[in-house]
Design a protein around this motif. Structure first.
Motif, PDB file in Angstrom:
ATOM      1  N   LYS A  75     -24.022 -19.495   2.422  1.00  0.00           N
ATOM      2  CA  LYS A  75     -25.399 -19.816   2.076  1.00  0.00           C
ATOM      3  C   LYS A  75     -26.328 -19.517   3.256  1.00  0.00           C
ATOM      4  O   LYS A  75     -25.993 -19.781   4.418  1.00  0.00           O
ATOM      5  N   SER A  76     -27.495 -18.975   2.948  1.00  0.00           N
ATOM      6  CA  SER A  76     -28.493 -18.714   3.972  1.00  0.00           C
ATOM      7  C   SER A  76     -29.131 -20.020   4.419  1.00  0.00           C
ATOM      8  O   SER A  76     -28.898 -21.087   3.841  1.00  0.00           O
ATOM      9  N   ARG A  77     -29.963 -19.930   5.435  1.00  0.00           N
ATOM     10  CA  ARG A  77     -30.667 -21.121   5.914  1.00  0.00           C
ATOM     11  C   ARG A  77     -31.490 -21.744   4.796  1.00  0.00           C
ATOM     12  O   ARG A  77     -31.518 -22.963   4.629  1.00  0.00           O
ATOM     13  N   GLU A  78     -32.167 -20.891   4.029  1.00  0.00           N
ATOM     14  CA  GLU A  78     -32.997 -21.399   2.937  1.00  0.00           C
ATOM     15  C   GLU A  78     -32.144 -22.028   1.843  1.00  0.00           C
ATOM     16  O   GLU A  78     -32.461 -23.106   1.330  1.00  0.00           O
ATOM     17  N   ASP A  79     -31.056 -21.362   1.474  1.00  0.00           N
ATOM     18  CA  ASP A  79     -30.205 -21.861   0.394  1.00  0.00           C
ATOM     19  C   ASP A  79     -29.436 -23.117   0.792  1.00  0.00           C
ATOM     20  O   ASP A  79     -28.973 -23.866  -0.076  1.00  0.00           O
ATOM     21  N   SER A  80     -29.279 -23.335   2.084  1.00  0.00           N
ATOM     22  CA  SER A  80     -28.515 -24.512   2.527  1.00  0.00           C
ATOM     23  C   SER A  80     -29.376 -25.750   2.710  1.00  0.00           C
ATOM     24  O   SER A  80     -28.860 -26.828   3.012  1.00  0.00           O
ATOM     25  N   LYS A  81     -30.691 -25.590   2.533  1.00  0.00           N
ATOM     26  CA  LYS A  81     -31.559 -26.759   2.629  1.00  0.00           C
ATOM     27  C   LYS A  81     -31.200 -27.758   1.529  1.00  0.00           C
ATOM     28  O   LYS A  81     -31.004 -27.391   0.382  1.00  0.00           O
ATOM     29  N   GLY A  82     -31.128 -29.015   1.888  1.00  0.00           N
ATOM     30  CA  GLY A  82     -30.803 -30.044   0.914  1.00  0.00           C
ATOM     31  C   GLY A  82     -29.325 -30.309   0.755  1.00  0.00           C
ATOM     32  O   GLY A  82     -28.929 -31.243   0.055  1.00  0.00           O
ATOM     33  N   LEU A  83     -28.482 -29.469   1.387  1.00  0.00           N
ATOM     34  CA  LEU A  83     -27.045 -29.716   1.309  1.00  0.00           C
ATOM     35  C   LEU A  83     -26.669 -30.886   2.213  1.00  0.00           C
ATOM     36  O   LEU A  83     -27.254 -31.091   3.284  1.00  0.00           O
ATOM     37  N   SER A  84     -25.690 -31.649   1.789  1.00  0.00           N
ATOM     38  CA  SER A  84     -25.177 -32.723   2.634  1.00  0.00           C
ATOM     39  C   SER A  84     -24.359 -32.116   3.771  1.00  0.00           C
ATOM     40  O   SER A  84     -23.983 -30.934   3.734  1.00  0.00           O
ATOM     41  N   LEU A  85     -24.054 -32.920   4.773  1.00  0.00           N
ATOM     42  CA  LEU A  85     -23.228 -32.432   5.874  1.00  0.00           C
ATOM     43  C   LEU A  85     -21.854 -31.988   5.383  1.00  0.00           C
ATOM     44  O   LEU A  85     -21.306 -30.988   5.860  1.00  0.00           O
ATOM     45  N   LYS A  86     -21.327 -32.702   4.402  1.00  0.00           N
ATOM     46  CA  LYS A  86     -20.031 -32.336   3.844  1.00  0.00           C
ATOM     47  C   LYS A  86     -20.106 -30.973   3.163  1.00  0.00           C
ATOM     48  O   LYS A  86     -19.206 -30.133   3.325  1.00  0.00           O
ATOM     49  N   GLU A  87     -21.191 -30.737   2.410  1.00  0.00           N
ATOM     50  CA  GLU A  87     -21.349 -29.459   1.709  1.00  0.00           C
ATOM     51  C   GLU A  87     -21.551 -28.318   2.708  1.00  0.00           C
ATOM     52  O   GLU A  87     -21.048 -27.207   2.501  1.00  0.00           O
ATOM     53  N   LYS A  88     -22.279 -28.575   3.790  1.00  0.00           N
ATOM     54  CA  LYS A  88     -22.454 -27.548   4.818  1.00  0.00           C
ATOM     55  C   LYS A  88     -21.117 -27.230   5.493  1.00  0.00           C
ATOM     56  O   LYS A  88     -20.808 -26.060   5.753  1.00  0.00           O
ATOM     57  N   TYR A  89     -20.337 -28.248   5.755  1.00  0.00           N
ATOM     58  CA  TYR A  89     -19.017 -28.036   6.350  1.00  0.00           C
ATOM     59  C   TYR A  89     -18.141 -27.191   5.436  1.00  0.00           C
ATOM     60  O   TYR A  89     -17.438 -26.280   5.890  1.00  0.00           O
ATOM     61  N   GLN A  90     -18.203 -27.490   4.137  1.00  0.00           N
ATOM     62  CA  GLN A  90     -17.410 -26.717   3.174  1.00  0.00           C
ATOM     63  C   GLN A  90     -17.856 -25.252   3.152  1.00  0.00           C
ATOM     64  O   GLN A  90     -17.025 -24.343   3.013  1.00  0.00           O
ATOM     65  N   ASP A  91     -19.159 -25.022   3.302  1.00  0.00           N
ATOM     66  CA  ASP A  91     -19.674 -23.647   3.324  1.00  0.00           C
ATOM     67  C   ASP A  91     -19.163 -22.909   4.553  1.00  0.00           C
ATOM     68  O   ASP A  91     -18.784 -21.733   4.483  1.00  0.00           O
ATOM     69  N   TYR A  92     -19.128 -23.578   5.695  1.00  0.00           N
ATOM     70  CA  TYR A  92     -18.660 -22.974   6.940  1.00  0.00           C
ATOM     71  C   TYR A  92     -17.143 -22.852   6.992  1.00  0.00           C
ATOM     72  O   TYR A  92     -16.606 -22.185   7.888  1.00  0.00           O
ATOM     73  N   ASN A  93     -16.463 -23.485   6.064  1.00  0.00           N
ATOM     74  CA  ASN A  93     -15.002 -23.565   6.115  1.00  0.00           C
ATOM     75  C   ASN A  93     -14.362 -22.866   4.911  1.00  0.00           C
ATOM     76  O   ASN A  93     -13.309 -23.275   4.433  1.00  0.00           O
ATOM     77  N   GLN A  94     -14.995 -21.787   4.442  1.00  0.00           N
ATOM     78  CA  GLN A  94     -14.527 -21.113   3.228  1.00  0.00           C
ATOM     79  C   GLN A  94     -13.285 -20.251   3.448  1.00  0.00           C
ATOM     80  O   GLN A  94     -12.541 -19.986   2.502  1.00  0.00           O
ATOM     81  N   LEU A  95     -13.105 -19.782   4.663  1.00  0.00           N
ATOM     82  CA  LEU A  95     -11.984 -18.871   4.917  1.00  0.00           C
ATOM     83  C   LEU A  95     -10.685 -19.641   5.095  1.00  0.00           C
ATOM     84  O   LEU A  95     -10.635 -20.639   5.815  1.00  0.00           O
ATOM     85  N   ASP A  96      -9.633 -19.154   4.443  1.00  0.00           N
ATOM     86  CA  ASP A  96      -8.316 -19.714   4.731  1.00  0.00           C
ATOM     87  C   ASP A  96      -7.776 -19.059   6.001  1.00  0.00           C
ATOM     88  O   ASP A  96      -8.445 -18.242   6.635  1.00  0.00           O
ATOM     89  N   GLU A  97      -6.582 -19.398   6.388  1.00  0.00           N
ATOM     90  CA  GLU A  97      -6.024 -18.898   7.641  1.00  0.00           C
ATOM     91  C   GLU A  97      -5.901 -17.371   7.613  1.00  0.00           C
ATOM     92  O   GLU A  97      -5.472 -16.778   6.616  1.00  0.00           O
ATOM     93  N   GLN A  98      -6.281 -16.740   8.716  1.00  0.00           N
ATOM     94  CA  GLN A  98      -6.251 -15.293   8.850  1.00  0.00           C
ATOM     95  C   GLN A  98      -5.363 -14.896  10.022  1.00  0.00           C
ATOM     96  O   GLN A  98      -5.099 -15.707  10.929  1.00  0.00           O
ATOM     97  N   ASP A  99      -4.906 -13.656  10.006  1.00  0.00           N
ATOM     98  CA  ASP A  99      -4.269 -13.127  11.207  1.00  0.00           C
ATOM     99  C   ASP A  99      -5.333 -12.814  12.255  1.00  0.00           C
ATOM    100  O   ASP A  99      -5.185 -13.149  13.429  1.00  0.00           O
ATOM    101  N   ILE A 100      -6.413 -12.141  11.802  1.00  0.00           N
ATOM    102  CA  ILE A 100      -7.478 -11.753  12.727  1.00  0.00           C
ATOM    103  C   ILE A 100      -8.834 -11.996  12.059  1.00  0.00           C
ATOM    104  O   ILE A 100      -9.026 -11.674  10.881  1.00  0.00           O
TER     105      ILE A 100
END
Length: 343
Positions: free
Chosen positions: A86-111
């Motif tokens: 989500k962009s800065r504009e689209d993330s307005k109004g999100l809770s801290l939990k929802e922002k964390y989920q947005d930043y944590n979308q990737l599963d484990e990677q090699d690189i």
């Protein structure tokens, strides 16, 4: 030096060195993520990185991570998966939990390759588990704290080359000229009715000539180059329209091309003899199709987006003053002459 090809021009943490020495083998890499948060021109120049990453990691699933306000031109077709943050504009109004989920979308990677260098890409890189976290920060502060492998970025080297340095450091040798996986001017250029494309738009108004200045350039170019067709390409914004040139179009001296869908735009640019534009996405599209360009620079640095291995002309003054119409038209003439000589 096994899979770690540098002496002083990069950074590798102890953990990265140990992994590369003991475990790293490109054919065994299963998952890589490429983070790119940027507008059209910057999305275009990540394409060779994805092409070369596919060659170097033939068995890897490639995940491209973009952001919701910059989806136009996203090269999703070159990846296996695309994640949209989500962009800065689209993330307005999100809770801290929802922002964390947005930043944590990737599963484990090699690189993880962070070729964005934004606040969002920093958080995503930080929260994603990976054996190698590779970036190209302007500041060394992030080396060791966020990235365990890093190459250094410069305003004097094309940004696409800085991206490819992330693969070169691991032993990959890219193919030149770069493959953007786009229609190719060298195969498609229109030799029956050569045409020059002018574009006068950008994400920031400070980058572009005024309508009066652009009109002067086009009128002089028409006078100096009567044997080619001259086309003004419109953008989607009101200030990128060509109504100020309508009288030239009515007189048959100029064609005005309305804004095109991306796939049509790319082929239209690939067929052109030359593209004349400021520091903008359209110029990068031309570069990606190997179409010669004349770039007008006075507000931004030209070297970050000018390839070193093809013919692209930069009109600039050392003191940063705005180039004159005479300077620009002279470069147009040089570019067309060179183009004709290379047929």
């Amino acid at each position: 030096m096994k899979h770690l090809w540098f002496e002083k021009g990069a950074y590798a943490a102890k953990s990265a060195r140990q992994y590369i020495e003991d475990e790293f083998e490109p054919k065994n890499i299963k998952k890589i993520a490429v983070i790119r948060h940027a507008a059209l021109g910057d999305q275009v120049i990540v394409r060779p990185f994805l092409v070369e990453a596919r060659k170097f990691f033939p068995n890897a699933e490639i995940t491209l991570v973009t952001v919701s306000n910059y989806l136009y031109g996203t090269p999703s077709e070159l990846a296996d998966k695309t994640i949209v943050m989500k962009s800065r504009e689209d993330s307005k109004g999100l809770s801290l939990k929802e922002k964390y989920q947005d930043y944590n979308q990737l599963d484990e990677q090699d690189i993880v390759f962070d070729v964005a260098g934004t606040n969002r890409s920093y958080w995503l890189t930080l929260l994603t588990k990976a054996k190698l976290k590779v970036g190209f920060p302007y500041t060394s502060f992030l080396c060791g704290k966020l990235y365990n492998l890093a190459v250094f970025r410069s305003d004097f080297q094309p940004e696409v080359e800085c991206m490819l340095d992330m693969l070169k450091i691991l032993g990959h040798n890219p193919t030149y000229p770069l493959d953007f996986a786009y229609p190719d001017h060298r195969l498609l250029k229109d030799t029956t009715e050569p045409y020059v494309v002018y574009f006068s738009g950008a994400s920031q108004l400070r980058k572009i000539l005024s309508k009066e200045e652009m009109r002067q350039v086009i009128e002089q170019a028409i006078e100096h180059q009567p044997d080619v067709k001259h086309v003004f390409l419109e953008g989607k914004n009101d200030f990128e329209k060509g109504e100020f040139l309508q009288d030239l179009a009515d007189a048959g001296k100029l064609a005005i091309q309305p804004c095109l869908p991306l796939n049509e735009l790319v082929e239209f640019i690939a067929r052109a003899s030359l593209v004349v534009a400021p520091d903008t996405g359209i110029r990068n599209v031309a570069i990606s199709t190997h179409t010669p360009t004349v770039g007008i620079f006075y507000a931004t640095v030209p070297f970050r987006y000018t390839p070193l291995y093809e013919q692209h002309w930069v009109v600039m003054n050392a003191n940063g003053s705005k180039p004159t119409s005479d300077q620009i038209v002279k470069s147009i003439g040089c570019a067309l002459k060179s183009n004709n000589n290379n047929r």
